[in-house]
Design an enzyme around this catalytic site. Structure first.
Site, mmCIF file in Angstrom:
data_model
loop_
_atom_site.group_PDB
_atom_site.id
_atom_site.type_symbol
_atom_site.label_atom_id
_atom_site.label_comp_id
_atom_site.label_asym_id
_atom_site.label_seq_id
_atom_site.Cartn_x
_atom_site.Cartn_y
_atom_site.Cartn_z
ATOM 1 N N CYS A 2 0.857 -1.183 0.000
ATOM 2 C CA CYS A 2 0.000 0.000 0.000
ATOM 3 C C CYS A 2 0.893 1.232 0.000
ATOM 4 O O CYS A 2 2.100 1.132 0.161
ATOM 5 C CB CYS A 2 -0.861 0.053 1.259
ATOM 6 S SG CYS A 2 -1.983 -1.349 1.411
ATOM 7 N N GLY A 28 -0.898 0.912 -4.939
ATOM 8 C CA GLY A 28 -2.204 0.311 -4.668
ATOM 9 C C GLY A 28 -3.279 0.961 -5.498
ATOM 10 O O GLY A 28 -3.390 2.187 -5.514
ATOM 11 N N ASN A 102 0.999 0.439 5.910
ATOM 12 C CA ASN A 102 1.567 -0.313 4.784
ATOM 13 C C ASN A 102 2.391 -1.456 5.369
ATOM 14 O O ASN A 102 3.302 -1.208 6.161
ATOM 15 C CB ASN A 102 2.468 0.602 3.945
ATOM 16 C CG ASN A 102 3.264 -0.158 2.882
ATOM 17 O OD1 ASN A 102 4.367 0.217 2.538
ATOM 18 N ND2 ASN A 102 2.724 -1.237 2.370
ATOM 19 N N GLY A 103 2.063 -2.663 4.966
ATOM 20 C CA GLY A 103 2.815 -3.819 5.460
ATOM 21 C C GLY A 103 1.869 -4.962 5.769
ATOM 22 O O GLY A 103 0.697 -4.935 5.392
ATOM 23 N N TYR A 244 10.837 -4.280 -8.180
ATOM 24 C CA TYR A 244 9.606 -3.985 -8.913
ATOM 25 C C TYR A 244 8.744 -2.903 -8.292
ATOM 26 O O TYR A 244 8.208 -2.046 -8.994
ATOM 27 C CB TYR A 244 8.758 -5.260 -9.025
ATOM 28 C CG TYR A 244 7.354 -5.003 -9.536
ATOM 29 C CD1 TYR A 244 7.124 -4.758 -10.882
ATOM 30 C CD2 TYR A 244 6.265 -4.968 -8.665
ATOM 31 C CE1 TYR A 244 5.850 -4.490 -11.361
ATOM 32 C CE2 TYR A 244 4.987 -4.701 -9.132
ATOM 33 C CZ TYR A 244 4.789 -4.466 -10.478
ATOM 34 O OH TYR A 244 3.533 -4.196 -10.942
HETATM 35 P P1 AMP Z 1 3.514 -13.008 -14.184
HETATM 36 O O1 AMP Z 1 2.672 -13.019 -15.385
HETATM 37 O O2 AMP Z 1 2.752 -13.513 -12.981
HETATM 38 O O3 AMP Z 1 4.833 -13.703 -14.329
HETATM 39 O O4 AMP Z 1 3.755 -11.489 -13.849
HETATM 40 C C1 AMP Z 1 4.997 -10.900 -13.905
HETATM 41 C C2 AMP Z 1 4.822 -9.441 -14.194
HETATM 42 O O5 AMP Z 1 4.019 -8.830 -13.174
HETATM 43 C C3 AMP Z 1 6.168 -8.764 -14.198
HETATM 44 O O6 AMP Z 1 6.301 -8.165 -15.466
HETATM 45 C C4 AMP Z 1 6.105 -7.712 -13.115
HETATM 46 O O7 AMP Z 1 6.356 -6.458 -13.703
HETATM 47 C C5 AMP Z 1 4.707 -7.753 -12.540
HETATM 48 N N1 AMP Z 1 4.718 -8.068 -11.094
HETATM 49 C C6 AMP Z 1 5.610 -8.760 -10.385
HETATM 50 N N2 AMP Z 1 5.239 -8.861 -9.083
HETATM 51 C C7 AMP Z 1 4.103 -8.206 -8.947
HETATM 52 C C8 AMP Z 1 3.221 -7.935 -7.853
HETATM 53 N N3 AMP Z 1 3.472 -8.394 -6.628
HETATM 54 N N4 AMP Z 1 2.106 -7.238 -8.093
HETATM 55 C C9 AMP Z 1 1.840 -6.792 -9.332
HETATM 56 N N5 AMP Z 1 2.622 -7.006 -10.408
HETATM 57 C C10 AMP Z 1 3.737 -7.702 -10.248
#
Ligand code: AMP
Length: 476
Positions: A2, A28, A102-103, A244
């Site tokens: 968040c 978020g 947040n957490g 990320y």
């Molecule tokens: P996936 O299709 O599940 O492998 O999604 C990977 C993609 O989602 C990557 O390109 C990241 O930029 C993004 N991503 C990675 N972790 C998260 C997260 N916790 N929440 C939202 N997006 C994410």
């Protein structure tokens, strides 16, 4: 995950809270809320959706006051219910309290059970309400916010950056391991605390410093005071913030996220060189990495995937089919840049593998011959319990596969994840001062059902200050 913000400003806070939340929107997208204190009571507004959709000019005008807190929510605990939208607001004796967090706490169930057995009721399913209950209980007996925050730090296990407003005074504290980011800034007529420095930048403010792990900050019209409530033997800054989650222009615990990602891009080339016609990023999350890769490899950076910026997050779509379709709408390949070409494709992470597999398919359909995938994080092996929305081991593509099996599954020509050593080096902290739970399965805290790394857990020795003394914070 968040985003949180707290502001005191003699000129009114609602517009500034709004812009700060706007700057934290990437943390978020499910809901947003603001509470202000108008001198006698709370003004509050919250709703589901993006910041720009939740607040109208009329709503912001009504959020009067010179202190306030705001929150954007990305659910990790507590389902998507209207009552779980933060800030949570309470009235207690003559006091008005608003809390944003947040957490993620990992011992919520135990604490909640104990409070319920003592006759307390809960109106949400979030761990944030637990924080409020502990605080309010201690403030009602000792009258000291410092003691109440110390009790929180003694009782709560997990990650927490918290901002509370009590009758127009803003308090902010960060867990003793400093897992989630949190910083302090100066704005024209007051002060701000926020999850990321980008919120301070958005208000034209001056970044002062990160809030220290275990520290409590108090802000009101008279200035800023700080009290060190607890000291731990190490930190456990979330490594995924750098990979990320945080914005690339954020400075977290003294480190510019963009530079970390660019350096990792350079290292990706050193660790797994390949000859190719161009380097392409998965926008926007892979861009800083791809720029670093192109610099070091001297292969030109060419945008070959265009992002529709008006599309929401694909990651949080509930079904696999929806996620796959959404990737196609979100990213459009440019055939003229891909036909018969060999491409280095760079992204930050592979979680379920849906995104990479779909993108590679689309690029091949557009004529690409070879797609060499380079990833800015090591393989994600385990879930996160400390605030990042990471699926279960079953859904994580790399949890039980070696890199070659993942490569086959996403159909890349070659695949390389950055090594953990190179990642840690790019961030610049000691490995022990980072939480690498999602990459190693070793968490900095004991988590039910997970094997903690005993060396790390024993190392976390939190000392609570016996005499709590507040100091003027450095504010210049
Ligand atoms: P996936 O299709 O599940 O492998 O999604 C990977 C993609 O989602 C990557 O390109 C990241 O930029 C993004 N991503 C990675 N972790 C998260 C997260 N916790 N929440 C939202 N997006 C994410």
């Amino acid at each position: 995950m968040c985003g949180i913000v707290g502001i005191v400003d003699a000129g009114g806070v609602s517009i500034q809270l709004y812009y700060a939340l706007y700057a934290l929107q990437h943390r978020g997208q499910e809901s947003a809320g603001i509470s202000t204190f108008d001198g006698t009571s709370l003004r509050k507004f919250k709703g589901q959706g993006l910041v720009a959709d939740v607040f109208s000019p009329a709503v912001l005008k009504d959020l009067k006051g010179t202190a306030g807190v705001g929150h954007v929510r990305y659910p990790t605990t507590g389902s998507n219910l209207p009552e779980n939208i933060q800030p949570l607001n309470f009235q207690f004796q003559e006091h008005f309290i608003s809390v944003a967090h947040n957490g993620n706490l990992v011992n919520t169930c135990d604490i909640r059970r104990e409070y319920e057995q003592a006759g307390q009721i809960f109106t949400t399913t979030t761990d944030t309400e637990i924080i409020a209950k502990i605080l309010i209980q201690e403030i009602s007996t000792s009258g000291s916010v410092e003691d109440a925050v110390q009790l929180c730090m003694k009782r709560m296990q997990g990650s927490y950056s918290v901002v509370i407003m009590i009758d127009g005074v803003i308090y902010a504290f960060r867990d003793p391991l400093g897992i989630k980011p949190f910083c302090l800034g100066k704005i024209e007529h007051g002060y701000i605390v926020a999850s990321e420095s980008v919120a301070i930048d958005a208000l034209g403010g001056k970044f002062l410093r990160d809030i220290r792990p275990g520290e409590l900050i108090r802000m009101d019209g008279d200035g800023v005071k700080c009290t060190q409530i607890a000291v731990a033997g190490r930190c456990a800054h979330c490594i995924f913030e750098y990979i990320y989650f945080a914005r690339a222009d954020a400075v977290i615990d003294g480190v510019l996220v963009y530079d970390v990602r660019r350096t990792i891009g350079q290292k990706l080339h050193e660790e797994a060189p390949v000859s190719a016609d161009s380097v392409c990023s998965v926008p926007d999350s892979g861009t800083a990495y791809a720029i670093g890769y192109a610099e070091r490899s001297r292969i030109p950076f060419v945008e070959s995937l265009m992002k529709n910026r008006y599309m929401g997050r694909t990651f949080i779509m509930p079904t696999q089919k929806e996620r796959e379709r959404a990737v196609r709408i979100k990213l459009n390949p440019i055939p003229a840049h891909l036909k018969d070409k060999s491409i280095v494709l760079v992204d930050d992470s592979i979680v379920r593998g849906t995104t990479s597999k779909r993108i590679i398919e689309m690029m091949r359909d557009a004529g690409a011959q070879e797609i060499h995938m380079r990833i800015g994080s090591p393989a994600i092996k385990a879930p996160c319990y400390l605030g990042v929305d990471m699926p279960t081991r079953k859904e994580l593509i790399a949890s039980d596969k070696i890199e070659e099996e993942v490569r086959r599954s996403i159909t890349a020509t070659s695949l390389h994840h950055i090594s953990l050593d190179a990642l840690v080096k790019a961030i610049g902290f000691d490995r022990e001062d980072l939480c690498t739970g999602c990459l190693t399965g070793c968490y900095p805290l004991l988590i039910d059902g997970e094997t903690a790394n005993p060396r790390l857990v024993n190392f976390v020795d939190v000392t609570f200050q016996s005499r709590l003394e507040s100091f003027e914070a450095e504010t210049t």
